[in-house]
Motif scaffolding. Structure first.
Motif, PDB file in Angstrom:
ATOM      1  N   LEU A 170      -3.726  -2.793  -4.394  1.00 23.38           N
ATOM      2  CA  LEU A 170      -2.804  -3.846  -3.992  1.00 23.38           C
ATOM      3  C   LEU A 170      -2.439  -4.706  -5.193  1.00 23.38           C
ATOM      4  O   LEU A 170      -3.224  -4.867  -6.132  1.00 23.38           O
TER       5      LEU A 170
ATOM      6  N   LEU B  86       0.835  -1.201   0.000  1.00 26.71           N
ATOM      7  CA  LEU B  86       0.000   0.000   0.000  1.00 26.71           C
ATOM      8  C   LEU B  86       0.874   1.256   0.000  1.00 26.71           C
ATOM      9  O   LEU B  86       0.575   2.236  -0.694  1.00 26.71           O
TER      10      LEU B  86
ATOM     11  N   ILE C  41      -7.638  -0.018  -3.013  1.00 24.63           N
ATOM     12  CA  ILE C  41      -6.417   0.653  -2.563  1.00 24.63           C
ATOM     13  C   ILE C  41      -5.194   0.273  -3.391  1.00 24.63           C
ATOM     14  O   ILE C  41      -4.062   0.598  -3.024  1.00 24.63           O
TER      15      ILE C  41
ATOM     16  N   THR D 151       0.606   3.946  -3.159  1.00 25.01           N
ATOM     17  CA  THR D 151       0.097   5.313  -2.960  1.00 25.01           C
ATOM     18  C   THR D 151       1.155   6.351  -3.271  1.00 25.01           C
ATOM     19  O   THR D 151       0.850   7.434  -3.777  1.00 25.01           O
TER      20      THR D 151
END
Length: 711
Positions: free
Chosen positions: A150, A76, A148, A80
């Motif tokens: 992954l 993560l 998110i 990001t």
């Protein structure tokens, strides 16, 4: 950083409570991922290779979950790349922080706890693991895994973990539970008066629990004793069960591993204490008053709080209570209970001060005295039987063992005799006293110190006093008092004489023993504060026998007690002993001959405790009655006496007021006293200058007292 509640639970080896796990820091979004990665990595690195004594499967499963979360967090972070996280993800990650932190605490608890305690808590700790598993499952159900970014392999691992967590059930290791049942079988055997076979005990403790030496057994005993002190209400296991566990483990320690490897540890501890005492004495720093015990005036090692809110060193206040006192030494207030609460905040301050000033700090070690206080109120038959078997092993070593084994056995009998009258009774009945007497003359300071302290602990039980005297221990105890290798040995010899002198017929025998009273007088003058306390209480008991008066004068005890009137820690007993001695004319003459006697008693009446004031005015009264005109004149001409008597009449105890009234009547019959004070009227106010007024009003308030109120 961990909250104080969590570290407190670890120190006490308690099961961690859920309310202890509160968010310790306010995590910002910037540092959130890095912090979580660090915590997860710390858990994995600390516990992935750890061999847990119990809860192995639950521990491995929890570490595996944390490792998957670490992989997810690292992925993560990379995906990001400084971007903004979804609000839902942020909330879930903050909750994950708590779960990771609780996981670390639970794993650390399982790694550090005593083996027997963890075995007893098998079901409870398994429940903690299951609770965490369920909360991980709930977190994964709401975590936006698909939103998110992954990688595929990490997402597959997380989804697999999610499915497994949903299906997870409470797991209790059957092997661990079988061992738990086996230990309760040992308890039942001792409870029934049967001693389990040594092979069965060896299989359980050595093969199954991996207790491979005496040290590991000692660690288990100390951990279980700490659980007794920290026990809360009816929480399982109960205190009687814990007492039984302690007794059985102590028995196996000597049955399976013998005695030879324990002495060096004891000598090192004693040598370290001596070095610490010497270094503190040589330091130029003044120890803060709040860090010193009010009883001994020494730096506190283990400060505890009693029911009145005052703080004392644990060992000193325990000895005070063990001697039969039921009041606070500092305030004189009645104790509502005998429970000792550790003052951990003050202990931390003492440790910090010692570290800052380079003063060695001797932390609490060994058996906790409050264990005996609390545990002795909850004996079980299993613990009594196991302790009886332990005592038989120890006494056999006292009789036939090597010098090292005898020394270790004396120390263990000393500790065993602290715990309950039943232990004291069967240790003496089994024949320990003659062997302990022989060790009193040992050149080994550890052996001598432990043997005299063992006799002290045994003498607390009333029936043992006669056995100690009949076995001829008195002379040897006096020799330790005179020439003991250590200060503690001499002090405990004095305390033993105090205990024995509780029997009236032994008071004369003790006083007539060559050197006994002289050594007590020396200790009262030159000893530590604790030694002075032991000496003055013994001298007080001896002074209650009328035939000891001349002996105490010749031995210098009267002079020593007069000097002790100025010592804050022992003035009460010193004044009480003088009040008994001056009842005889020869004693009154000896006290009058001491220049500081009357002034010292007046000082206690001015600033002493209620009991001290009571003893002081009683001593002055008896001095006037038995010492003749010279003694009365000496008392009468003492400055400020009128005001002190006035205060005592209105604020003193019932006995103090009665003694003060009697002393006032003595003054009334003394023409010199009337001339000196101008007459004492109602309430001890000075009357007018006319002689007629003095004659009619002086002591009018006391006319209703009968002659019987003079005592």
């Amino acid at each position: 950083m961990a909250s104080a509640a969590i570290f407190s639970s670890l120190r006490r080896r308690r099961s961690p409570s859920l309310e202890a796990f509160i968010v310790p820091v306010d995590l910002s979004e910037v540092a959130l991922l890095e912090t979580l990665i660090y915590v997860a990595g710390d858990v994995v690195s600390c516990f992935s290779d750890n061999r847990f004594p119990f809860q192995r499967r639950n521990s491995r499963a929890l570490v595996g979950k944390v490792e998957i979360f670490r992989s997810m967090l690292e992925c993560l972070r990379d995906s990001t790349d400084g971007g903004v996280l979804l609000p839902t993800a942020v909330l879930c990650l903050k909750e994950l922080y708590l779960l990771l932190y609780r996981s670390k605490i639970l794993l650390d608890y399982c790694a550090r706890s005593s083996k027997l305690w963890l075995l007893l808590q098998n079901h409870c700790v398994s429940g903690h693991f299951h609770d965490l598993s369920q909360e991980f499952s709930t977190l994964l159900d709401v975590f936006p895994v698909g939103e998110i970014g992954l990688s595929d392999d990490v997402r597959e691992q997380v989804e697999l973990l999610q499915r497994q967590s949903r299906r997870a059930k409470l797991f209790i290791d059957k092997k661990d539970d079988a061992l738990r049942t086996r230990f309760f079988w040992f308890l039942d055997e001792f409870e029934s008066g049967r001693v389990p076979d040594s092979k069965d005990l060896r299989c359980f403790f050595v093969d199954k629990l991996q207790m491979l030496d005496a040290k590991s057994c000692r660690v288990e005993v100390e951990a279980l004793e700490e659980q007794i002190v920290n026990h809360e209400g009816d929480v399982e296991p109960t205190v009687p069960v814990l007492n039984g566990m302690v007794a059985i483990t102590r028995y196996c320690r000597f049955l399976l591993f013998g005695f030879e490897d324990e002495l060096e540890i004891e000598i090192q501890k004693r040598a370290r204490k001596r070095l610490i005492t010497q270094e503190i004495a040589e330091t130029f720093f003044t120890v803060p008053k709040d860090f010193c015990c009010p009883i001994t005036l020494d730096l506190m090692c283990d400060p505890v709080i009693i029911s009145t809110g005052q703080t004392y060193d644990r060992r000193s206040i325990w000895r005070w209570m063990e001697e039969g006192h039921c009041t606070c030494p500092k305030t004189g207030l009645l104790l509502s209970h005998n429970r000792l609460v550790p003052n951990r905040a003050l202990r931390n301050l003492i440790m910090q001060w010692c570290s800052a000033h380079g003063v060695p700090y001797d932390p609490p070690e060994g058996v906790d005295p409050s264990v005996e206080m609390f545990a002795s109120a909850c004996p079980s038959k299993a613990s009594l039987e196991a302790n009886r078997e332990t005592a038989m092993l120890l006494i056999q070593q006292l009789a036939d063992g090597s010098q090292v084994a005898k020394t270790v056995a004396a120390r263990e009998i000393r500790l065993l005799a602290k715990n309950g009258k039943e232990n004291r009774a069967f240790i003496a009945q089994a024949g320990a006293i003659p062997h302990l007497r022989n060790l009193l003359s040992s050149p080994n300071f550890v052996a001598q110190e432990n043997s005299v302290t063992a006799l002290l602990n045994l003498s607390i039980f009333e029936r043992n006093k006669s056995m100690i005297m009949e076995e001829g221990c008195l002379g040897s105890i006096v020799e330790v008092l005179q020439f003991g290798h250590t200060t503690e040995a001499r002090e405990n010899a004095a305390a033993t004489l105090f205990s024995l002198s509780a029997v009236h017929e032994y008071k004369k025998r003790i006083a007539d023993n060559v050197g006994a009273v002289e050594a007590l007088a020396w200790l009262l003058l030159q000893g530590t504060q604790r030694g002075k306390k032991d000496a003055v209480t013994a001298l007080f008991n001896l002074s209650t026998h009328t035939e000891n008066c001349l002996r105490m004068i010749e031995a210098g005890a009267v002079k020593a007690m007069v000097v002790a009137l100025g010592n804050e820690g022992v003035f009460e007993e010193a004044a009480g002993a003088l009040a008994l001695i001056v009842r005889q004319p020869i004693g009154a003459m000896a006290v009058v001959g001491e220049e500081a006697a009357v002034g010292g008693l007046l000082g206690i009446m001015r600033c002493g405790t209620p009991r001290g004031k009571e003893n002081a005015v009683a001593a002055l009264l008896e001095l006037c009655r038995s010492g003749g005109a010279a003694a009365t004149e000496r008392v009468v001409r003492a400055p400020a006496l009128a005001g002190l008597l006035q205060t005592l009449l209105f604020t003193g105890t019932k006995r103090a007021r009665r003694k003060a009234a009697s002393l006032a009547r003595v003054f009334q019959r003394c023409e010199n006293a009337s001339l000196h004070y101008g007459g004492l009227g109602v309430g001890y106010a000075f009357a007018s200058d006319s002689a007629s007024t003095r004659n009619t009003t002086s002591f009018g308030i006391y006319k209703h007292h009968s002659a019987s109120s003079l005592c």
